[in-house]
Write a protein that holds these residues in place. Structure first.
Motif, PDB file in Angstrom:
ATOM      1  N   ILE A  78       0.845  -1.206   0.000  1.00 28.55           N
ATOM      2  CA  ILE A  78       0.000   0.000   0.000  1.00 28.55           C
ATOM      3  C   ILE A  78       0.874   1.248   0.000  1.00 28.55           C
ATOM      4  O   ILE A  78       0.637   2.194  -0.760  1.00 28.55           O
ATOM      5  N   VAL A  79       1.901   1.228   0.850  1.00 30.23           N
ATOM      6  CA  VAL A  79       2.822   2.368   0.916  1.00 30.23           C
ATOM      7  C   VAL A  79       3.529   2.549  -0.418  1.00 30.23           C
ATOM      8  O   VAL A  79       3.727   3.682  -0.899  1.00 30.23           O
ATOM      9  N   SER A  80       3.919   1.440  -1.045  1.00 32.25           N
ATOM     10  CA  SER A  80       4.589   1.513  -2.343  1.00 32.25           C
ATOM     11  C   SER A  80       3.699   2.189  -3.383  1.00 32.25           C
ATOM     12  O   SER A  80       4.180   2.978  -4.207  1.00 32.25           O
ATOM     13  N   ARG A  81       2.398   1.886  -3.332  1.00 31.15           N
ATOM     14  CA  ARG A  81       1.477   2.523  -4.274  1.00 31.15           C
ATOM     15  C   ARG A  81       1.314   4.015  -3.970  1.00 31.15           C
ATOM     16  O   ARG A  81       1.283   4.843  -4.883  1.00 31.15           O
ATOM     17  N   LEU A  82       1.249   4.357  -2.693  1.00 31.66           N
ATOM     18  CA  LEU A  82       1.069   5.764  -2.306  1.00 31.66           C
ATOM     19  C   LEU A  82       2.291   6.615  -2.625  1.00 31.66           C
ATOM     20  O   LEU A  82       2.172   7.831  -2.798  1.00 31.66           O
ATOM     21  N   THR A  83       3.443   5.989  -2.681  1.00 34.60           N
ATOM     22  CA  THR A  83       4.676   6.730  -2.959  1.00 34.60           C
ATOM     23  C   THR A  83       5.155   6.551  -4.403  1.00 34.60           C
ATOM     24  O   THR A  83       6.245   7.007  -4.763  1.00 34.60           O
ATOM     25  N   GLY A  84       4.348   5.838  -5.214  1.00 31.97           N
ATOM     26  CA  GLY A  84       4.713   5.630  -6.610  1.00 31.97           C
ATOM     27  C   GLY A  84       4.462   6.866  -7.453  1.00 31.97           C
ATOM     28  O   GLY A  84       3.783   7.813  -7.039  1.00 31.97           O
ATOM     29  N   ASP A  85       5.000   6.841  -8.666  1.00 34.06           N
ATOM     30  CA  ASP A  85       4.875   7.999  -9.556  1.00 34.06           C
ATOM     31  C   ASP A  85       3.428   8.336  -9.854  1.00 34.06           C
ATOM     32  O   ASP A  85       3.039   9.517  -9.878  1.00 34.06           O
ATOM     33  N   GLY A  86       2.602   7.318 -10.070  1.00 40.05           N
ATOM     34  CA  GLY A  86       1.207   7.563 -10.398  1.00 40.05           C
ATOM     35  C   GLY A  86       0.463   8.266  -9.277  1.00 40.05           C
ATOM     36  O   GLY A  86      -0.290   9.222  -9.506  1.00 40.05           O
ATOM     37  N   ALA A  87       0.665   7.788  -8.032  1.00 42.67           N
ATOM     38  CA  ALA A  87      -0.020   8.382  -6.886  1.00 42.67           C
ATOM     39  C   ALA A  87       0.485   9.794  -6.616  1.00 42.67           C
ATOM     40  O   ALA A  87      -0.302  10.696  -6.304  1.00 42.67           O
ATOM     41  N   ILE A  88       1.794  10.001  -6.729  1.00 47.87           N
ATOM     42  CA  ILE A  88       2.355  11.332  -6.477  1.00 47.87           C
ATOM     43  C   ILE A  88       1.816  12.343  -7.481  1.00 47.87           C
ATOM     44  O   ILE A  88       1.412  13.458  -7.115  1.00 47.87           O
ATOM     45  N   ALA A  89       1.769  11.949  -8.757  1.00 51.20           N
ATOM     46  CA  ALA A  89       1.233  12.847  -9.783  1.00 51.20           C
ATOM     47  C   ALA A  89      -0.232  13.166  -9.513  1.00 51.20           C
ATOM     48  O   ALA A  89      -0.675  14.309  -9.688  1.00 51.20           O
TER      49      ALA A  89
END
Length: 529
Positions: free
Chosen positions: A147-158
């Protein structure tokens, strides 16, 4: 007239209430708005948009077998239906990925959508609160880490940098918090873990086949009480019935009812292989190395619960051994019977089981046919003096040869007192050491396997509380190997008992070689009604 506030003009709204079916009150006007927002079209619209966000956050579209599961999680949160959703996916097929992607998207978008749909998603205006649980901390960290990996991924950050969303990571550690107030916290559901009182909108239990029943029911579920939250349990099959197995069976039964939504989702290796060529190759190699019919491949990829390996018997076997022509026998004097008594300890019940034995026809291995004639359940009587007299009164209706009493706890005293009250019957206090218990359980197990234990199965008999309790305890009895000893016990959960099983094993052990057999003749088919 359709109740959809956005399509009703003031005149139409007045006309609607003028019909007289509903009173024109502010409460009813607000209800119309809620009904509009919760309409099927609106909910589906939100879910469709969220599925796009999920793919954006993950960077890879969900497979077709993952989509219904993700949509149901979204739907449950939107409708606030407080459901418990289960998912049984083969190993490495993406069950945790589905949950992680969905949760990350929800944490980012629901606080934003709460402004657009305040009546429908207003509870998430200050964030979505998620608890990520697993049996041990390392397993919890796996789901939490994704979950953290998704929240800190490029897609989530954008996505979070979009001016209309303006969100981002506020704090990170055992709990990740977003500026919007959304959070996900890593916790364990190990029976010895101390779980602090938290409040969640969504609880995730990964590797749920290893979760502790009491911890889930008594400690985790109440964390969603004030929010009517959703719980999602994911995992794979194992050898024993547990809270995950039971919930799956309940969900399968519920979703068969008219109008009920899907609550359980499954994807075995075949389903996953159709959409992922690399996964198909992986499964082919595992099949070759493990064997298609191996326990390992059945559990991990075919989604088959191997309950026979961890359970004493199955509900199917119990029904096979039930004689539908036989009712309980309230009296029997034609031939000697044996009796097993399991005296109550703490919250247990004193159970008496009367067993008919076909003494005259042992098989080639020396096993006799056994038939349960009747049970006496003294769970409602706590006074021992009263119990003694009830037992004696009950057994006066049978030609009793021997009685075996579990010697643990008060068992020795019970056996001594019954011997005085019933001097014509041999009463034995059976030792409770592992070796002796193992002999009893092995003998009962062999009787079940050989079809030498017959259960009264007449329709009216199956409605009896004693019959239902016996069946429930026997089908939930778990095997436990201690070195060379085979033991059996009730599952480690609240309300679980094995008193009927203990009583039965005690009575049956009296028919083994270690005990002297009477010489009698009996006829066949004497129990048919």
């Amino acid at each position: 007239m359709s109740i959809q506030a956005e399509k009703l003009t003031d005149e139409e709204l007045e006309a609607f209430f003028a019909e007289g079916e509903y009173e024109d009150t502010e409460e009813n006007r607000q209800l119309i708005k809620v009904l509009d927002e919760a309409s099927k079209e609106t909910v589906n619209l939100i879910i469709d948009k969220m599925m796009v966000v999920i793919d954006l956050v993950s960077g890879q579209p969900l497979y077709n077998y993952q989509k219904p599961f993700a949509r149901r999680i979204l739907e449950s949160l939107i409708l606030n239906d407080g459901e418990l959703i289960t998912a049984l996916f083969s190993r490495q097929s993406g069950k945790s990925e589905t949950v992680a992607n969905t949760v990350a998207a929800v944490m980012i978008m629901f606080p934003v959508l709460a402004k657009v749909y305040p009546n429908l998603l207003g509870d998430f205006a200050k964030g979505v609160w998620v608890g990520a649980f697993a049996p041990v901390d390392e397993q919890a960290d796996t789901l939490y880490g994704r979950i953290v990996s998704r929240l800190t991924g490029d897609g989530a950050i954008a996505l979070m940098q979009d001016p209309d969303i303006n969100d981002g990571i506020k704090a990170k550690g055992r709990t990740v918090t977003l500026k919007s107030g959304s959070l996900v916290r890593r916790q364990t559901c190990h029976p010895r873990a101390t779980i602090e009182g938290r409040t969640y909108h969504l609880v995730l239990i990964d590797e749920a086949q290893g979760a502790d029943d009491t911890m889930v029911d008594k400690s985790i579920t109440p964390m969603m009480a004030s929010t009517n939250g959703t719980m999602v349990m994911t995992g794979t099959p194992t050898f024993q019935k547990n809270v995950f197995y039971k919930t799956i069976q309940q969900n399968k039964a519920k979703q068969l009812e008219r109008g009920k939504k899907q609550l359980h989702f499954e994807a075995d290796y075949k389903m996953a292989s159709k959409e992922n060529a690399r996964y198909a190759l992986h499964c082919k190699k595992r099949m070759e190395s493990m064997g298609f019919d191996s326990d390992e491949f059945k559990l991990a990829y075919r989604l088959i619960w191997i309950l026979e390996a961890g359970m004493f018997t199955t509900s199917e076997r119990i029904l096979e051994l039930a004689d539908k022509s036989m009712s309980v026998q309230k009296a029997w004097f034609r031939s000697p019977v044996v009796v097993g008594i399991d005296p109550a300890r703490k919250q247990d019940s004193t159970i008496v089981t009367v067993i008919w034995v076909d003494w005259d026809h042992p098989d080639e291995f020396g096993f006799y046919e056994h038939r349960i004639l009747n049970w006496l359940d003294l769970g409602h009587i706590k006074n021992w003096e009263t119990q003694y007299h009830r037992i004696v009164e009950f057994l006066r209706n049978y030609n009793v040869l021997k009685i075996a009493v579990d010697g643990a706890g008060v068992g020795d005293a019970v056996a001594e007192r019954l011997q005085i009250l019933m001097p014509h019957v041999q009463v034995e206090a059976m030792p409770s050491d592992r070796a002796t218990q193992s002999k009893r359980w092995k003998h009962l197990y062999q009787l079940l396997e050989r079809g030498k234990l017959i259960i009264p199965g007449q329709a009216k008999t199956r409605e009896l509380r004693t019959w239902q309790r016996f069946k429930h305890e026997l089908e939930n009895l778990q095997l436990d190997y201690k070195g060379p000893y085979m033991l059996a016990e009730a599952p480690n959960e609240s309300g679980a008992h094995d008193d009927y099983c203990d009583s039965l094993a005690l009575g049956c052990i009296l028919t083994t070689e270690d005990h002297e057999m009477p010489e009698v003749e009996v006829s066949h088919d004497i129990f048919s009604r």
